[in-house]
Design an enzyme around this catalytic site. Structure first.
Site, PDB file in Angstrom:
ATOM      1  N   GLU A 179       0.850  -1.217   0.000  1.00 39.18           N
ATOM      2  CA  GLU A 179       0.000   0.000   0.000  1.00 39.18           C
ATOM      3  C   GLU A 179       0.877   1.255   0.000  1.00 39.18           C
ATOM      4  O   GLU A 179       0.543   2.274   0.604  1.00 39.18           O
ATOM      5  CB  GLU A 179      -0.944   0.029   1.213  1.00 39.18           C
ATOM      6  CG  GLU A 179      -1.825  -1.190   1.388  1.00 39.18           C
ATOM      7  CD  GLU A 179      -3.016  -1.278   0.443  1.00 39.18           C
ATOM      8  OE1 GLU A 179      -3.198  -0.358  -0.381  1.00 39.18           O
ATOM      9  OE2 GLU A 179      -3.739  -2.286   0.505  1.00 39.18           O
TER      10      GLU A 179
HETATM   11  C1  LIG Z   1       3.216  -9.916   0.170  1.00 43.33           C
HETATM   12  C2  LIG Z   1       3.083  -8.817  -0.824  1.00 43.33           C
HETATM   13  C3  LIG Z   1       1.850  -8.531  -1.369  1.00 43.33           C
HETATM   14  C4  LIG Z   1       1.725  -7.529  -2.336  1.00 43.33           C
HETATM   15  N1  LIG Z   1       0.512  -7.321  -2.939  1.00 43.33           N
HETATM   16  C5  LIG Z   1       0.441  -6.497  -4.005  1.00 43.33           C
HETATM   17  C6  LIG Z   1      -0.756  -6.402  -4.777  1.00 43.33           C
HETATM   18  O1  LIG Z   1      -1.770  -7.042  -4.469  1.00 43.33           O
HETATM   19  N2  LIG Z   1      -0.762  -5.612  -5.862  1.00 43.33           N
HETATM   20  C7  LIG Z   1       0.329  -4.881  -6.236  1.00 43.33           C
HETATM   21  O2  LIG Z   1       0.251  -4.167  -7.225  1.00 43.33           O
HETATM   22  N3  LIG Z   1       1.494  -4.932  -5.517  1.00 43.33           N
HETATM   23  C8  LIG Z   1       1.567  -5.729  -4.431  1.00 43.33           C
HETATM   24  N4  LIG Z   1       2.742  -5.821  -3.719  1.00 43.33           N
HETATM   25  C9  LIG Z   1       3.891  -5.040  -4.135  1.00 43.33           C
HETATM   26  C10 LIG Z   1       4.191  -3.895  -3.166  1.00 43.33           C
HETATM   27  O3  LIG Z   1       3.200  -2.920  -3.291  1.00 43.33           O
HETATM   28  C11 LIG Z   1       5.603  -3.381  -3.498  1.00 43.33           C
HETATM   29  O4  LIG Z   1       6.506  -4.371  -3.067  1.00 43.33           O
HETATM   30  C12 LIG Z   1       5.888  -2.067  -2.827  1.00 43.33           C
HETATM   31  O5  LIG Z   1       5.128  -1.046  -3.425  1.00 43.33           O
HETATM   32  C13 LIG Z   1       7.363  -1.684  -2.918  1.00 43.33           C
HETATM   33  O6  LIG Z   1       7.819  -1.788  -4.225  1.00 43.33           O
HETATM   34  P1  LIG Z   1       9.197  -2.581  -4.530  1.00 43.33           P
HETATM   35  O7  LIG Z   1       9.077  -3.891  -3.874  1.00 43.33           O
HETATM   36  O8  LIG Z   1       9.450  -2.525  -5.977  1.00 43.33           O
HETATM   37  O9  LIG Z   1      10.290  -1.769  -3.762  1.00 43.33           O
HETATM   38  P2  LIG Z   1      11.086  -0.513  -4.319  1.00 43.33           P
HETATM   39  O10 LIG Z   1      10.148   0.455  -4.920  1.00 43.33           O
HETATM   40  O11 LIG Z   1      12.230  -0.983  -5.133  1.00 43.33           O
HETATM   41  O12 LIG Z   1      11.620   0.086  -2.955  1.00 43.33           O
HETATM   42  C14 LIG Z   1      12.736  -0.480  -2.259  1.00 43.33           C
HETATM   43  C15 LIG Z   1      13.087   0.479  -1.122  1.00 43.33           C
HETATM   44  O13 LIG Z   1      13.437   1.760  -1.676  1.00 43.33           O
HETATM   45  C16 LIG Z   1      12.592   2.760  -1.145  1.00 43.33           C
HETATM   46  N5  LIG Z   1      12.253   3.727  -2.171  1.00 43.33           N
HETATM   47  C17 LIG Z   1      11.779   3.503  -3.411  1.00 43.33           C
HETATM   48  N6  LIG Z   1      11.550   4.658  -4.045  1.00 43.33           N
HETATM   49  C18 LIG Z   1      11.870   5.642  -3.175  1.00 43.33           C
HETATM   50  C19 LIG Z   1      11.855   7.050  -3.227  1.00 43.33           C
HETATM   51  N7  LIG Z   1      11.415   7.723  -4.286  1.00 43.33           N
HETATM   52  N8  LIG Z   1      12.284   7.725  -2.151  1.00 43.33           N
HETATM   53  C20 LIG Z   1      12.704   7.086  -1.039  1.00 43.33           C
HETATM   54  N9  LIG Z   1      12.749   5.768  -0.927  1.00 43.33           N
HETATM   55  C21 LIG Z   1      12.324   5.040  -1.979  1.00 43.33           C
HETATM   56  C22 LIG Z   1      11.339   2.020  -0.683  1.00 43.33           C
HETATM   57  O14 LIG Z   1      10.623   2.756   0.309  1.00 43.33           O
HETATM   58  C23 LIG Z   1      11.920   0.733  -0.171  1.00 43.33           C
HETATM   59  O15 LIG Z   1      12.384   0.891   1.135  1.00 43.33           O
HETATM   60  C24 LIG Z   1       2.862  -6.784  -2.725  1.00 43.33           C
HETATM   61  C25 LIG Z   1       4.099  -7.066  -2.157  1.00 43.33           C
HETATM   62  C26 LIG Z   1       4.229  -8.073  -1.232  1.00 43.33           C
HETATM   63  C27 LIG Z   1       5.580  -8.365  -0.672  1.00 43.33           C
END
Ligand SMILES: Cc1cc2nc3c(=O)[nH]c(=O)nc-3n(C[C@H](O)[C@H](O)[C@H](O)COP(=O)(O)OP(=O)(O)OC[C@H]3O[C@@H](n4cnc5c(N)ncnc54)[C@H](O)[C@@H]3O)c2cc1C
Length: 597
Positions: free
Chosen positions: A407
């Site tokens: 979220e």
């Molecule tokens: C169990 C589970 C269920 C999920 N369910 C869904 C779902 O139903 N639908 C869906 O669409 N997604 C879903 N997700 C995905 C989830 O929303 C993403 O994992 C999340 O938004 C983070 O994206 P990422 O994993 O690519 O991390 P990244 O975006 O790569 O982030 C990695 C780290 O970098 C930080 N970061 C990234 N960008 C910035 C910035 N601009 N400034 C500062 N810090 C930053 C983040 O806060 C984080 O700490 C799910 C994930 C999991 C693990």
């Protein structure tokens, strides 16, 4: 909409709590639940105890047939369709009800994730953005729980940066279909969902939402992820290989998918906040039960001050979290009730949700960090047993961790909080800049605070002080960095922390004041103590964050004079927090659970 809210507060602008003073009567609290709210709370609680809790083991072992059946049973009770209009099979109740259900169902992280993805991000895009035909076709099944929904925004290379997705959509030569190609990652419910809201870029540019049925040609679901927690939920990738989606299944407008993606995430955020508070209530009950029977050094561990202080912090946090969550949804309901008839009801609800984006993000960040604290201390209270699978603390600990990631990560949500407020300030929608100037003039001229009297007088002064510190710190930082403050993420994050704690402490204090007005001060001793403990700790966090902002924004004499102002603002008699915690712990240990009265 069937509005159940008994006491709608006056309409309040999103984020305005920072610059306006509010009275207890203006906030909705759990004490304002009407009979129907209480009935729904009881129905959800009974469902959780009878259907979810006894099936946790099976769900943890991925018996998704059972999970589907439970979602359907929840639908039969009306729990899945509260946000869906009646003409499409739902109940269309107020947002207080939505939050109550999320809160009371939170007995198992896996089921909460399943249910949240289905009723919220998997269903609401169609409720708020669907055409009449789409609503008639899909909403009755989603509301009853016969059809399970999912929401597919993230990809392996773009989670936070979701608008940068690689999935493409191209119109077929006959203009009847879009062909989607790409992959989606970490999609909750994917293993068994029937319907997916999928985001893709039309012609590689126009970010657009599509409704995809599981059996559409070219659509496939990948293998289950092996996760740290919420193992009772399904999380899989999606593979789109020339997936044929009829043009009628474009959701909203081509190129406007971002509106859908972000609008429903706000609902996901306030529900997640409410669910974290509900989960914390269960954790404290379990921790108290354990602490009352586990003996060490000839005593039960519930007698030890260092155990009692953990329980007290949990209880004060739950009181505060409830206050924030129901205040927020109460504001939404009041705003919906006051909107005119000029636009369709769903457009209005959407706008109200956007209005309170800051409060939704606050709830998400605060709730997920609070539940992480609670489960960590729960493991600690269970000692060695806390580290062992057969005991409940271990699963709660693992399950809670995801809340800080999905979220919108908490980092992204912190940037949303400060960014949204600054944007509103710059556009004049929120008179933040004049308020900052007023505070700067006031503190520089050394004007003294007016004396505050009555119940929780000192705490009300602390809330006013937190607001001043927040405005002062934001003023110092914006003076130094101007527009470039957006690039100073640590400062944006620290300002968000001040905003979050200010909302939290004010919500707790207003709730306690409202209770005192209803029941008298003597009968409100416990809530007053919880609000006092929370406010005392929150102001310390506010002060600490402000110090960081100021030190990163000024140097030399300027730094020294600004720190002197901060010290002046932060002058207050320390509370005896040891005594406050002892009193709170005594009450919850005796009661065997979190209680307000
Ligand atoms: C169990 C589970 C269920 C999920 N369910 C869904 C779902 O139903 N639908 C869906 O669409 N997604 C879903 N997700 C995905 C989830 O929303 C993403 O994992 C999340 O938004 C983070 O994206 P990422 O994993 O690519 O991390 P990244 O975006 O790569 O982030 C990695 C780290 O970098 C930080 N970061 C990234 N960008 C910035 C910035 N601009 N400034 C500062 N810090 C930053 C983040 O806060 C984080 O700490 C799910 C994930 C999991 C693990």
């Amino acid at each position: 909409m069937a509005t159940l809210t008994a006491i709608p507060s006056t309409k309040v602008s999103g984020g305005s709590f920072l610059i306006e003073e509010h009275t207890p009567n203006e906030v909705f609290t759990p004490e304002d639940f009407n009979e129907q709210h209480l009935l729904i709370a009881q129905t959800a609680e009974e469902f959780a105890n009878k259907e979810i809790v006894p099936n946790i083991d099976k769900m943890e072992h991925k018996d998704f047939g059972l999970t589907r059946e439970l979602v359907r049973k929840a639908g039969e009770l009306g729990l899945s369709g509260v946000d869906v209009p009646e003409q499409y099979g739902g109940l269309h109740l107020d947002k207080v009800t939505s939050a109550i259900i999320a809160d009371r169902l939170a007995k198992h992280g896996g089921f909460s994730a399943t249910w949240g993805a289905h009723t919220c991000i998997g269903t609401l895009p169609i409720v708020y953005f669907g055409t009449e035909t789409q609503k008639k076709k899909y909403l009755p099944g989603l509301a009853s729980g016969e059809t399970i929904g999912a929401y597919a925004l993230s990809e392996s290379s773009s989670g936070s940066d979701a608008l940068n997705c690689r999935t493409r959509a191209a119109l077929s030569a006959d203009g009847k279909f879009y062909l989607l190609n790409g992959e989606k990652m970490w999609i909750t419910n994917a293993g068994f969902a029937d319907l997916f809201i999928v985001f893709a870029k039309v012609d590689g540019e126009k970010f657009t939402a599509f409704i995809i049925e599981r059996n559409f040609p070219g659509f496939a679901v990948g293998a289950e992820e092996h996760k740290m927690g919420i193992r009772g939920s399904s999380t899989c990738p999606l593979i789109l290989n020339d997936c044929k989606v009829p043009v009628e299944n474009v959701l909203g407008e081509v190129g406007k998918g971002h509106q859908i993606a972000f609008n429903v995430l706000n609902v996901g955020r306030f529900k997640l906040g409410a669910a974290c508070v509900g989960s914390a209530r269960n954790c404290i009950e379990s921790a108290i039960a354990y602490a009352r029977q586990r003996k060490a050094f000839g005593k039960v561990i519930a007698d030890f001050g260092l155990v009692r202080e953990k329980l007290a912090n949990m209880a004060a946090g739950i009181f505060t979290g409830e206050a924030m969550a129901y205040r927020t949804v109460g504001m939404m309901d009041a705003a919906v009730a006051q909107l005119g008839e000029s636009q369709s009801e769903m457009v209005q609800v959407r706008k109200v949700i956007d209005e309170y984006a800051v409060e939704c993000s606050i709830l998400k960040v605060w709730g997920s960090e609070f539940i992480n604290y609670v489960v960590d201390e729960m493991v600690q209270i269970y000692g060695g047993y806390g580290f062992v699978e057969e005991y409940p603390a271990e699963r709660s600990y693992r399950d809670s961790r995801i809340n800080r990631i999905f979220e919108g990560t908490n980092e992204i949500n912190r940037l949303v909080i400060t960014g949204f407020l600054l944007k509103r300030a710059m556009s004049g929608q929120l008179p933040l800049m004049p308020a900052i100037k007023r505070i700067m003039d006031e503190v520089l001229s050394g004007t003294r605070d007016e004396e505050t009297e009555g119940i929780l007088a000192e705490e009300r002064r602390l809330v006013a002080t937190a607001k001043k510190i927040g405005l002062f710190a934001a003023g110092v930082a914006t003076q130094r960095y101007m527009q470039a403050i957006q690039d100073q993420q640590e400062i944006m994050g620290a300002i968000a922390n001040i905003v979050i704690e200010t909302y939290a402490m004010e919500s707790a204090v207003l709730r306690a004041l409202k209770l005192a007005a209803q029941n008298g001060e003597a009968a409100t001793a416990h809530p007053i103590t919880m609000a006092r403990l929370y406010a005392a700790g929150a102001l310390e966090k506010v002060e600490c964050a402000a110090r960081m902002v100021i030190a990163a924004s000024a140097e030399g004499d300027m730094l020294r004079s600004q720190m002197a102002i901060l010290r002046r603002l932060c002058k207050y008699e320390p509370f005896n927090t040891v005594g406050l915690r002892q009193a709170i712990a005594q009450k919850v240990i005796e009661s065997g659970k979190y209680v307000v009265a």
